[in-house]
Design an enzyme around this catalytic site. Sequence first.
Site, PDB file in Angstrom:
ATOM      1  N   HIS A 133       0.853  -1.185   0.000  1.00  0.00           N
ATOM      2  CA  HIS A 133       0.000   0.000   0.000  1.00  0.00           C
ATOM      3  C   HIS A 133       0.892   1.239   0.000  1.00  0.00           C
ATOM      4  O   HIS A 133       2.041   1.194   0.449  1.00  0.00           O
ATOM      5  CB  HIS A 133      -0.901   0.014   1.224  1.00  0.00           C
ATOM      6  CG  HIS A 133      -1.976  -1.025   1.188  1.00  0.00           C
ATOM      7  ND1 HIS A 133      -3.091  -0.946   1.978  1.00  0.00           N
ATOM      8  CD2 HIS A 133      -2.103  -2.161   0.461  1.00  0.00           C
ATOM      9  CE1 HIS A 133      -3.875  -1.989   1.748  1.00  0.00           C
ATOM     10  NE2 HIS A 133      -3.291  -2.743   0.833  1.00  0.00           N
TER      11      HIS A 133
ATOM     12  N   GLU B 107       0.962   3.878   1.839  1.00  0.00           N
ATOM     13  CA  GLU B 107       1.471   4.264   3.163  1.00  0.00           C
ATOM     14  C   GLU B 107       2.615   3.351   3.606  1.00  0.00           C
ATOM     15  O   GLU B 107       3.617   3.827   4.143  1.00  0.00           O
ATOM     16  CB  GLU B 107       0.343   4.208   4.208  1.00  0.00           C
ATOM     17  CG  GLU B 107      -0.783   5.186   3.956  1.00  0.00           C
ATOM     18  CD  GLU B 107      -1.923   4.591   3.130  1.00  0.00           C
ATOM     19  OE1 GLU B 107      -3.039   5.128   3.238  1.00  0.00           O
ATOM     20  OE2 GLU B 107      -1.705   3.614   2.396  1.00  0.00           O
TER      21      GLU B 107
ATOM     22  N   CYS C  20      -6.062   2.095   5.798  1.00  0.00           N
ATOM     23  CA  CYS C  20      -6.738   0.825   6.081  1.00  0.00           C
ATOM     24  C   CYS C  20      -6.201   0.261   7.401  1.00  0.00           C
ATOM     25  O   CYS C  20      -5.228   0.778   7.960  1.00  0.00           O
ATOM     26  CB  CYS C  20      -6.493  -0.156   4.934  1.00  0.00           C
ATOM     27  SG  CYS C  20      -4.822  -0.854   4.923  1.00  0.00           S
TER      28      CYS C  20
ATOM     29  N   CYS D 160      -2.381  -0.471   7.297  1.00  0.00           N
ATOM     30  CA  CYS D 160      -1.576   0.747   7.294  1.00  0.00           C
ATOM     31  C   CYS D 160      -1.670   1.470   8.633  1.00  0.00           C
ATOM     32  O   CYS D 160      -0.681   2.032   9.115  1.00  0.00           O
ATOM     33  CB  CYS D 160      -2.010   1.653   6.159  1.00  0.00           C
ATOM     34  SG  CYS D 160      -1.634   0.943   4.527  1.00  0.00           S
TER      35      CYS D 160
END
Length: 154
Positions: free
Chosen positions: A51, A53, A81, A84
């Site tokens: 992801h 992040e 999410c 993260c």
Amino acid sequence: MHETFLQQALQLAADNADGEGGPYGAVIVKDNRVIAASANKVTSAIDPTAHAEIMAIRAACMQLNDFRLTGCVLYTSCEPCPMCLGAIYWARLDTVYYACNRFDAAAANFDDSFIYDEINLLPQHRRIPMLHIDLPNARKPFDIWNQKADKIPY
């Protein structure tokens, strides 16, 4: 200043979505200077943990040569999410600014609500079976860690 950095994260997300990646971007700032930035790389890296992040956190840690990102701020195109969010806490970022929220993501078919629901369940009640096996030596790594004088706490 916050809007400028958040716009950078949004531009990363838009550029990535316009290409072959997901619609997410993240920028990490320390002392009003960008030290790391990334778009979502799940499909390009063939890695479900890539992801934006997470990738930005990894890059920032390498840049600072530290697994702690205290004094740093994360700007992300969308509310993080659950994965993260955990990484943000482990990295000890000071603040997170985001543009879209989890409901905006769900409307675009990126719905993490089932994960938030699963976190609140006991392991034996989750959709993916998580079964405890009590081995007699299971705690040995923790015992070694607790006795270690030169450990680096995190």
